[in-house]
Design a protein around this motif. Structure first.
Motif, PDB file in Angstrom:
ATOM      1  N   UNK A  14       0.530  -1.394  -0.477  1.00 20.60           N
ATOM      2  CA  UNK A  14       0.120  -0.145  -0.472  1.00 20.60           C
ATOM      3  C   UNK A  14       0.979   1.353  -0.017  1.00 20.60           C
ATOM      4  N   UNK A  15       2.126   1.156  -0.250  1.00 21.40           N
ATOM      5  CA  UNK A  15       3.269   2.365   0.019  1.00 21.40           C
ATOM      6  C   UNK A  15       2.629   2.971   1.539  1.00 21.40           C
ATOM      7  N   UNK A  16       3.068   2.331   2.111  1.00 21.22           N
ATOM      8  CA  UNK A  16       2.958   3.082   3.521  1.00 21.22           C
ATOM      9  C   UNK A  16       4.095   2.867   4.405  1.00 21.22           C
ATOM     10  N   UNK A  17       4.949   3.682   4.552  1.00 24.26           N
ATOM     11  CA  UNK A  17       6.225   3.829   5.365  1.00 24.26           C
ATOM     12  C   UNK A  17       6.033   3.223   6.635  1.00 24.26           C
TER      13      UNK A  17
ATOM     14  N   UNK B 183      10.283   8.965   2.400  1.00 19.54           N
ATOM     15  CA  UNK B 183       9.995   7.511   2.404  1.00 19.54           C
ATOM     16  C   UNK B 183       8.507   8.047   2.367  1.00 19.54           C
ATOM     17  N   UNK B 184       7.877   8.782   1.545  1.00 13.81           N
ATOM     18  CA  UNK B 184       6.506   8.390   0.965  1.00 13.81           C
ATOM     19  C   UNK B 184       7.143   7.915  -0.713  1.00 13.81           C
ATOM     20  N   UNK B 185       7.724   8.681  -1.313  1.00 16.95           N
ATOM     21  CA  UNK B 185       8.040   8.162  -2.594  1.00 16.95           C
ATOM     22  C   UNK B 185       9.149   6.761  -2.825  1.00 16.95           C
ATOM     23  N   UNK B 186       9.764   6.820  -1.161  1.00 19.39           N
ATOM     24  CA  UNK B 186      10.398   5.450  -2.236  1.00 19.39           C
ATOM     25  C   UNK B 186       9.455   4.358  -1.586  1.00 19.39           C
ATOM     26  N   UNK B 187       8.281   4.323  -0.485  1.00 16.96           N
ATOM     27  CA  UNK B 187       7.305   3.305  -1.050  1.00 16.96           C
ATOM     28  C   UNK B 187       6.727   3.391  -1.467  1.00 16.96           C
ATOM     29  N   UNK B 188       6.092   4.764  -2.273  1.00 17.90           N
ATOM     30  CA  UNK B 188       5.464   4.459  -3.331  1.00 17.90           C
ATOM     31  C   UNK B 188       6.063   3.404  -4.572  1.00 17.90           C
TER      32      UNK B 188
END
Length: 471
Positions: free
Chosen positions: A380-383, A434-439
């Motif tokens: 879900x792209x959540x850090x 963090x959100x960009x990496x998780x995405x």
């Protein structure tokens, strides 16, 4: 020629049962495969109490549940502290009944053509050999953690465990492919034992010898996440099916079903979704230590102060029984915590986790780092902020923080200042990073289960191989 018939037997805990029920449903979508799912009576009753599992699987005429006892008294809490007793109960009481089921050919249902069994059940090797049918081990924890399990004999041989001295930050060199990554504190929690003769370590050594005797190994992961570790596995067990994230496979295959499904052993409080609907995008930290982990009353208050002091919105799952001693002696919660929680917090006894993590208002996850939770967060792209409890979770949290760069590792720490600092870092200071990496990783997870993706192809290969296991 008989139709292929799979017996599925999970470790009777929330994570493995959830994972294997998803696999069972994916197999049932191919109607020429029959599935018998073996539940312990305790687990099955909780599923009946809190889910629509009977209604959901009723649409598959090729599926049936069978229940057996787990050998534990009814009042056993079956939490993280009881895992050893759960495994012992299954081996002593459940496994003879499982053997009997496998060996018995019934007239109203086809005989099993293969077994899909939790990797910790070493007894399955002999049962499969005696029945002359293939055994597929499904280890529902992370491959990076399983790999450290397999390295335990080498760690002992090289004198890396038991630890000499108290430096938990010393690097570990005896886990192939993890050099320069793993510290002592990142090894599975049982590696901290001073006595190597304890049952859990002996069982792990035994598991390592048995797991390579299976015809194949099923893993809930995907190549883009754990490719290097999967390469290491293939040297020991060439036939690997990396079919994860399983919950993402389910979403892709059952996209036409609008209602989310649940395999929860606790009653989910859906009011938290209404609360999330009122919060700004990516503003809420989801806090849950899963279905087995526990914390002391002192740790509970440190968590609460850390969350409140961070000034971040939070949704906190406080599972019944997760705070040791709370039932006997209710904590006198300071009024400042109560008031601040009313302003920007929501506390529930259990939440629909997959639905929560997919909600647009969720911006981070403070987690025990169990593998299902970790994969759901990745997909879900959540850090994440990782506070591991035991066994594989120590390994997972290291990989989340150091290797995949998807969050922060808070292991072995529980003070309000650290919690506050890490929450602010994930939810504010480094939020975009963090959100960009998780995405990016989320996109890779979703691509893996899309048509032509590595996990999609491995699932198709697993299904085709099962189809060919006719007797």
């Amino acid at each position: 020629m008989a139709v292929p018939h799979v017996f599925i037997f999970p470790l009777p805990l929330q994570g493995p049962v959830n994972c294997m029920l998803k696999l069972a449903e994916l197999l049932c979508l191919h109607q020429e495969i029959h599935v018998t799912f073996i539940n312990t009576e305790y687990i099955h009753q909780r599923l009946l109490n809190y889910t629509d599992v009977l209604i959901r699987f009723a649409k598959y005429p090729n599926f049936k549940f069978v229940t057996i006892p787990d050998g534990l008294p009814e009042d056993n809490p079956r939490n993280g502290e009881q895992v050893g007793k759960i495994i012992e109960g299954v081996e002593k009481v459940s496994s003879p009944l499982f053997r009997e089921m496998v060996m018995m050919t019934t007239t109203n249902y086809c005989a099993p053509t293969c077994l899909i069994v939790d990797g910790i059940f070493t007894f399955a090797v002999d049962i499969a050999k005696d029945a002359k049918i293939p055994l597929l081990y499904f280890d529902t924890i992370s491959p990076c953690a399983i790999w450290t399990y397999l390295a335990v004999p080498k760690l002992i041989e090289d004198g890396e465990i038991p630890f000499k001295g108290n430096d938990l930050d010393a690097l570990v060199n005896s886990v192939s492919g993890m050099e320069g990554v793993m510290r002592r504190r990142d090894l599975p929690s049982y590696c901290r034992a001073t006595d190597l003769d304890i049952p859990i370590i002996q069982h792990i050594i035994k598991q390592g010898k048995h797991i390579v005797q299976a015809q194949a190994l099923i893993l809930n992961t995907f190549e883009a996440l754990e490719g290097p570790i999967l390469s290491q596995f293939r040297a020991l067990c060439p036939n690997i099916y990396a079919i994860g994230p399983l919950h993402t496979q389910m979403k892709a295959k059952l996209a036409s079903q609008s209602l989310p499904t649940s395999n929860s052993l606790w009653k989910e409080d859906m009011s938290c979704i209404d609360w999330l609907n009122k919060q700004p995008n990516k503003s809420v930290l989801f806090v849950s230590i899963g279905s087995l982990a526990t914390m002391s009353k002192a740790q509970f208050l440190e968590f609460w102060y850390g969350l409140v002091n961070s000034k971040t919105r939070f949704l906190w799952v406080q599972r019944p029984g997760s705070i040791i001693g709370l039932e006997d002696d209710d904590i006198n919660v300071p009024m400042e915590l109560v008031e601040s929680t009313k302003e920007r917090g929501c506390i529930v006894s259990w939440a629909p986790q997959e639905e929560v993590l997919a909600h647009p208002s969720i911006g981070g996850f403070l987690t025990h780092c169990g593998w299902n939770s970790t994969l759901e967060s990745i997909a879900e792209g959540v850090p994440m902020i990782c506070w591991p409890y035991f066994v594989d979770q120590q390994v997972n949290s290291r990989y989340v923080g150091e290797v995949w760069k998807l969050g922060l590792d808070m292991k072995d720490v529980c003070d309000r200042a650290t919690i506050e600092r890490m929450v602010i870092e994930v939810m504010d200071v480094k939020k975009i990073e963090f959100l960009e990496r998780a995405k990016q990783m989320s996109n890779l997870a979703i691509a893996s289960v899309g048509e032509g993706g590595a996990s999609y192809q491995d699932l198709e290969r697993l299904i085709e191989d099962i189809r060919l296991m006719r007797i």
